[in-house]
Write a protein that holds these residues in place. Sequence first.
Motif, mmCIF file in Angstrom:
data_model
loop_
_atom_site.group_PDB
_atom_site.id
_atom_site.type_symbol
_atom_site.label_atom_id
_atom_site.label_comp_id
_atom_site.label_asym_id
_atom_site.label_seq_id
_atom_site.Cartn_x
_atom_site.Cartn_y
_atom_site.Cartn_z
ATOM 1 N N LYS A 1 48.694 3.051 8.810
ATOM 2 C CA LYS A 1 48.257 2.579 10.195
ATOM 3 C C LYS A 1 49.308 1.921 11.022
ATOM 4 O O LYS A 1 49.270 0.876 11.638
ATOM 5 N N VAL A 2 50.048 3.000 11.478
ATOM 6 C CA VAL A 2 51.187 2.772 12.396
ATOM 7 C C VAL A 2 51.329 3.826 13.481
ATOM 8 O O VAL A 2 51.038 5.009 13.116
ATOM 9 N N THR A 3 51.179 3.330 14.934
ATOM 10 C CA THR A 3 51.242 4.425 16.114
ATOM 11 C C THR A 3 52.632 4.114 16.747
ATOM 12 O O THR A 3 53.040 2.912 16.890
ATOM 13 N N VAL A 4 53.245 5.205 17.018
ATOM 14 C CA VAL A 4 54.344 5.049 17.825
ATOM 15 C C VAL A 4 54.180 5.680 19.028
ATOM 16 O O VAL A 4 53.869 7.020 19.104
ATOM 17 N N TYR A 5 54.445 5.120 20.241
ATOM 18 C CA TYR A 5 54.073 5.655 21.526
ATOM 19 C C TYR A 5 55.627 5.622 22.150
ATOM 20 O O TYR A 5 56.344 4.790 22.152
ATOM 21 N N THR A 6 55.966 6.917 22.732
ATOM 22 C CA THR A 6 57.430 7.065 23.176
ATOM 23 C C THR A 6 57.107 7.771 24.642
ATOM 24 O O THR A 6 56.145 8.632 24.869
ATOM 25 N N GLY A 7 58.117 7.508 25.406
ATOM 26 C CA GLY A 7 58.216 8.192 26.973
ATOM 27 C C GLY A 7 57.248 7.316 27.827
ATOM 28 O O GLY A 7 56.050 7.709 27.725
ATOM 29 N N ASN A 8 57.840 6.657 28.525
ATOM 30 C CA ASN A 8 57.351 6.000 29.765
ATOM 31 C C ASN A 8 55.787 5.202 29.279
ATOM 32 O O ASN A 8 54.929 5.720 29.811
ATOM 33 N N VAL A 9 55.983 4.355 28.370
ATOM 34 C CA VAL A 9 54.777 3.796 27.911
ATOM 35 C C VAL A 9 54.431 2.634 28.927
ATOM 36 O O VAL A 9 55.241 1.894 29.160
ATOM 37 N N SER A 10 53.024 2.622 29.152
ATOM 38 C CA SER A 10 52.675 1.367 29.973
ATOM 39 C C SER A 10 51.377 0.915 29.001
ATOM 40 O O SER A 10 50.560 1.498 28.262
ATOM 41 N N LYS B 1 59.682 2.611 24.313
ATOM 42 C CA LYS B 1 58.855 3.031 22.803
ATOM 43 C C LYS B 1 58.283 1.828 22.579
ATOM 44 O O LYS B 1 58.559 0.566 22.754
ATOM 45 N N VAL B 2 57.002 1.923 21.920
ATOM 46 C CA VAL B 2 56.120 1.083 21.475
ATOM 47 C C VAL B 2 55.747 1.416 20.294
ATOM 48 O O VAL B 2 54.994 2.475 19.948
ATOM 49 N N ILE B 3 55.903 0.593 18.997
ATOM 50 C CA ILE B 3 55.491 0.848 18.041
ATOM 51 C C ILE B 3 54.282 -0.348 17.486
ATOM 52 O O ILE B 3 54.442 -1.414 17.756
ATOM 53 N N VAL B 4 52.980 0.314 17.224
ATOM 54 C CA VAL B 4 51.820 -0.371 16.987
ATOM 55 C C VAL B 4 51.599 -0.733 15.427
ATOM 56 O O VAL B 4 51.217 0.488 14.896
ATOM 57 N N ASP B 5 51.554 -1.574 14.939
ATOM 58 C CA ASP B 5 51.404 -1.668 13.271
ATOM 59 C C ASP B 5 50.157 -2.458 13.319
ATOM 60 O O ASP B 5 50.166 -3.710 13.524
ATOM 61 N N GLU B 6 49.092 -1.610 12.751
ATOM 62 C CA GLU B 6 47.834 -2.584 12.710
ATOM 63 C C GLU B 6 47.843 -3.338 11.607
ATOM 64 O O GLU B 6 46.998 -4.540 11.718
ATOM 65 N N ASN B 7 48.458 -3.138 10.405
ATOM 66 C CA ASN B 7 48.625 -3.840 9.121
ATOM 67 C C ASN B 7 48.857 -5.536 9.630
ATOM 68 O O ASN B 7 48.308 -6.451 9.147
ATOM 69 N N LYS B 8 49.858 -5.351 10.560
ATOM 70 C CA LYS B 8 50.798 -6.491 10.896
ATOM 71 C C LYS B 8 50.159 -7.315 12.083
ATOM 72 O O LYS B 8 50.492 -8.381 12.569
#
Length: 116
Positions: free
Chosen positions: A45-54, A67-74
């Motif tokens: 349940k981890v999503t990594v957004y890269t490149g000009n993230v808004s 870069k933005v890392i979204v950890d849904e567990n935490k």
Amino acid sequence: MIKKIQITGAFLMLFCSQKVFSQHSFGDDTLKFKSENIKRNTQEKVTVYTGNVSVVSPYINFDAAEKVIVDENKNELKIYKPKKFKIIHLESLSKKGARSEDEPIIYYTDTNELII
């Protein structure tokens, strides 16, 4: 004359009761992401957004993050090198001290807490 007052009173009561007993929506608390690349690991349940993230939300906004890392567990967002970071409303804000350029800004979605 009395009929007019009674009719006006009935409409006034009807209008006021609808305002008093109506349900209010408190807005949308979701985060809206835009990025060039998205990688999702469904098992962790981890999503990594890269490149000009808004990100746009009722609490924080920022543009052009690396870069933005979204950890849904935490319930955690790790934000790397954002530009135009805007804080709208938070429950708490913490600063660790001297932060290097490579360390992320951490935002907890469940507690509405930001650690810089």
